[in-house]
Every structure is written in C-alpha cells, then in structure tokens.
Design an enzyme around this catalytic site. Structure first.
Site, PDB file in Angstrom:
ATOM      1  N   ASN A  51      -5.873  -5.010   9.973  1.00 56.67           N
ATOM      2  CA  ASN A  51      -4.565  -4.790   9.358  1.00 56.67           C
ATOM      3  C   ASN A  51      -3.930  -3.584  10.051  1.00 56.67           C
ATOM      4  O   ASN A  51      -4.343  -2.449   9.823  1.00 56.67           O
ATOM      5  CB  ASN A  51      -4.753  -4.523   7.853  1.00 56.67           C
ATOM      6  CG  ASN A  51      -3.462  -4.161   7.161  1.00 56.67           C
ATOM      7  OD1 ASN A  51      -2.389  -4.235   7.746  1.00 56.67           O
ATOM      8  ND2 ASN A  51      -3.568  -3.766   5.893  1.00 56.67           N
ATOM      9  N   TRP A  52      -2.950  -3.865  10.897  1.00 59.63           N
ATOM     10  CA  TRP A  52      -2.337  -2.767  11.674  1.00 59.63           C
ATOM     11  C   TRP A  52      -1.376  -1.933  10.838  1.00 59.63           C
ATOM     12  O   TRP A  52      -0.906  -0.893  11.287  1.00 59.63           O
ATOM     13  CB  TRP A  52      -1.611  -3.344  12.901  1.00 59.63           C
ATOM     14  CG  TRP A  52      -2.530  -3.712  14.035  1.00 59.63           C
ATOM     15  CD1 TRP A  52      -3.890  -3.831  13.976  1.00 59.63           C
ATOM     16  CD2 TRP A  52      -2.158  -3.990  15.396  1.00 59.63           C
ATOM     17  NE1 TRP A  52      -4.395  -4.178  15.212  1.00 59.63           N
ATOM     18  CE2 TRP A  52      -3.339  -4.279  16.106  1.00 59.63           C
ATOM     19  CE3 TRP A  52      -0.942  -4.051  16.073  1.00 59.63           C
ATOM     20  CZ2 TRP A  52      -3.349  -4.601  17.467  1.00 59.63           C
ATOM     21  CZ3 TRP A  52      -0.944  -4.375  17.431  1.00 59.63           C
ATOM     22  CH2 TRP A  52      -2.133  -4.644  18.121  1.00 59.63           C
ATOM     23  N   LYS A  53      -1.032  -2.434   9.643  1.00 59.23           N
ATOM     24  CA  LYS A  53      -0.075  -1.723   8.769  1.00 59.23           C
ATOM     25  C   LYS A  53       1.216  -1.439   9.558  1.00 59.23           C
ATOM     26  O   LYS A  53       1.600  -2.258  10.392  1.00 59.23           O
ATOM     27  CB  LYS A  53      -0.725  -0.464   8.197  1.00 59.23           C
ATOM     28  CG  LYS A  53      -2.097  -0.781   7.556  1.00 59.23           C
ATOM     29  CD  LYS A  53      -2.672   0.315   6.716  1.00 59.23           C
ATOM     30  CE  LYS A  53      -3.979  -0.139   6.096  1.00 59.23           C
ATOM     31  NZ  LYS A  53      -4.578   0.841   5.194  1.00 59.23           N
ATOM     32  N   GLY A  63      -8.486   4.535   4.195  1.00 53.10           N
ATOM     33  CA  GLY A  63      -7.978   5.621   5.033  1.00 53.10           C
ATOM     34  C   GLY A  63      -8.541   6.988   4.694  1.00 53.10           C
ATOM     35  O   GLY A  63      -8.021   8.006   5.147  1.00 53.10           O
ATOM     36  N   SER A  93     -12.169   2.122   5.080  1.00 55.55           N
ATOM     37  CA  SER A  93     -12.927   3.007   5.965  1.00 55.55           C
ATOM     38  C   SER A  93     -14.107   2.321   6.658  1.00 55.55           C
ATOM     39  O   SER A  93     -15.164   2.929   6.852  1.00 55.55           O
ATOM     40  CB  SER A  93     -13.394   4.255   5.202  1.00 55.55           C
ATOM     41  OG  SER A  93     -12.277   4.994   4.741  1.00 55.55           O
ATOM     42  N   GLY A 122      -8.489  -1.346   8.679  1.00 56.03           N
ATOM     43  CA  GLY A 122      -7.209  -0.691   8.939  1.00 56.03           C
ATOM     44  C   GLY A 122      -7.263   0.118  10.224  1.00 56.03           C
ATOM     45  O   GLY A 122      -7.218  -0.427  11.334  1.00 56.03           O
ATOM     46  N   GLY A 123      -7.394   1.422  10.083  1.00 60.66           N
ATOM     47  CA  GLY A 123      -7.333   2.343  11.221  1.00 60.66           C
ATOM     48  C   GLY A 123      -8.184   1.940  12.415  1.00 60.66           C
ATOM     49  O   GLY A 123      -7.731   2.030  13.566  1.00 60.66           O
TER      50      GLY A 123
HETATM   51  P1  13P Z   1      -8.801   1.729   6.621  1.00 60.58           P
HETATM   52  O1  13P Z   1      -9.781   0.851   7.368  1.00 60.58           O
HETATM   53  O2  13P Z   1      -7.900   2.504   7.512  1.00 60.58           O
HETATM   54  O3  13P Z   1      -9.471   2.531   5.545  1.00 60.58           O
HETATM   55  O4  13P Z   1      -7.793   0.702   5.852  1.00 60.58           O
HETATM   56  C1  13P Z   1      -8.329  -0.331   5.101  1.00 60.58           C
HETATM   57  C2  13P Z   1      -7.243  -1.239   4.720  1.00 60.58           C
HETATM   58  O5  13P Z   1      -6.354  -0.886   3.953  1.00 60.58           O
HETATM   59  C3  13P Z   1      -7.221  -2.580   5.334  1.00 60.58           C
HETATM   60  O6  13P Z   1      -6.316  -3.418   4.702  1.00 60.58           O
END
Ligand code: 13P
Length: 248
Positions: free
Chosen positions: A11-13, A171, A210, A231-232
């Site tokens: 998920n690149w957000k 995150g 995370s 995410g990250g």
């Molecule tokens: P992180 O991996 O950055 O904690 O984000 C998780 C997330 O929200 C994936 O949708």
C-alpha cells in the site's frame, strides 16, 4: 476446499511519482515462480502507468480506495469502475486511515465492497483496533464487529482478502506479539466460516502494521496469516522483496 493463496500487497498510500515505478519494475523482475501472489496499490494517479509497466509480469496492481457509486457528481473521487478501467485488479477498502480520517463506517465500507465486486475488482477489506481498544481488552470484539459490518453477504463465493491492521502498529514500528496476531486471525477466520461456510476458509487473512524484512518471516509463518499488507516497506523494492522472500 483449497487453502488460502498467500498474498503480499504493498500500500503506497499518498506516495509515489512516475519515477517510483522503477521500484515496482524491480520487484516484478525479481519475482520467482512458486512464490506468493504479489500486488502493489499505488495512488490512483499511477495506476494506469503501473498497469502498463507491469503487464505480463507477476506483479498485480490495485487501488487504495474507491467510491461506492459508479459515476456522478462526486468531485475528486474515483469509482471502482475507473480503477478497473485503469488496469487495477484489486482494491484496498476500509483502511484505518480512511475510517479515521474520513469517518468511513462499516456500512460505507460494505457499500464500497459491493462497488468493487460490481467492477470485477478483488477487495482487500481492512479491520483493526486502536490502542485504546486493545488496552481495554476489546480487540477481538472490535475486529469481529468490523468484519460483520464491512463484509456484505454478496462476497459469498467471491475472491477477497481481509487485512488485520491494528491501528497502533501502522507506521509506528510496533507490532503485536505473534500470539496476539494469531488470536485475532483465528477469530477472523471463525467469523468468515460462520458467515460464508466452507468458502470462508478460502480468503487469505493478511497482517498489516510495521511489517519489515526483519519480522516478515515470523509473522508470515504464523497460523492463519495468509500474507501481508505492507505500507512503508513496500516503497523500496529491496525492502518489499525482503518481505516477499519470506514466502518464496
Ligand atoms: P506500515 O507498513 O507503514 O506500518 O503501514 C501498514 C499499512 O497501513 C498498510 O496498509
């Protein structure tokens, strides 16, 4: 009844410009047969370019959200049909950043799931408790209510995934213990089976929050963990591949 096919989705957000597609290409080039299904969900602006760049590779493309309606006077919004038309095959729905930041209710998420099915997209439906709810001993109750309210009955027999993303682990670098993850994933599975019968055993239940190359091996091999929503660590090919390799 088949076991869930594992899925690792990035998920690149609200991250990524055209130049970031080189990271996606590097991921695609390193995928090996026999590994998990892998997808990236970039911002809507990049979906069609990502789909073109990744056509014919094993790396699938998804959206990060959609509106429930197919079209209309909804300035700034994107429909499931538009995502599919741009080349997406999946869509993340009910992410906690949408639930918290835009007041998305379970009922709204369920209506977006119907939109995804209408457009032929595979929904990844996110659920997860806040730190306050976990500290109050309510994690299982909160997640069960989200699963019940966000998954319409029309999902019966359809391809979809559920992602358990504890809000406090997103995150932050914090993760639940493996036992805590397994406890919630088993509860989600029980909810899916009681709702959809044997088909409730098919959707993978992803863990998100995370996930990194350093913890992926333990998390991804835990009972009822059918992949990850990352995410990250999905923004850099090297990090994302480090997670994918835990299942390859
Ligand atoms: P992180 O991996 O950055 O904690 O984000 C998780 C997330 O929200 C994936 O949708």
């Amino acid at each position: 009844m088949t076991n869930p096919t594992p899925l690792i989705a990035g998920n690149w957000k609200m991250n990524g410009l055209a130049a970031s597609l080189s990271e996606a290409r590097a991921v695609a080039a390193a995928l090996t047969p026999g590994g998990p299904r892998v997808a990236i969900c970039p911002p809507a602006t990049l979906i069609s370019r990502a789909a073109e760049a990744l056509a014919g590779t094993g790396l699938e493309v998804g959206g990060e959200d959609c509106r429930a309606e197919a079209s209309g006077a909804f300035t700034g919004d994107v429909s499931a049909e538009m995502l599919a038309d741009a080349g997406a095959r999946l869509v993340i729905l009910g992410h906690s950043e949408r639930r918290a930041g835009y007041g998305e209710s379970d009922a709204l998420v369920a209506s977006k799931v119907l939109a995804a099915l209408r457009a032929g997209l595979e929904p990844i439906i996110c659920v997860g408790e806040t730190l306050e709810e976990r500290r109050a001993g309510k994690a299982l109750e909160v997640v069960a209510a989200q699963v019940a309210g966000s998954l319409p009955s029309d999902l019966a027999g359809k391809a979809f995934a559920v992602a358990y993303e504890p809000v406090w682990a997103i995150g932050t670098g914090l993760t639940p213990s493996t036992d805590e993850i397994v406890e919630v994933h088993r509860a989600i599975r029980a909810g899916l089976v009681s709702r959809f019968g044997d088909h409730g055993r098919v959707p993978p239940i992803l863990y998100g929050g995370s996930v990194k190359p350093t913890n992926a091996d333990e998390i991804l091999h835990a009972d009822e963990v059918g992949g990850a929503l990352v995410g990250g660590a999905s923004l850099k090919a090297e990090d994302f591949l480090g997670i994918i390799r835990a299942l390859a």
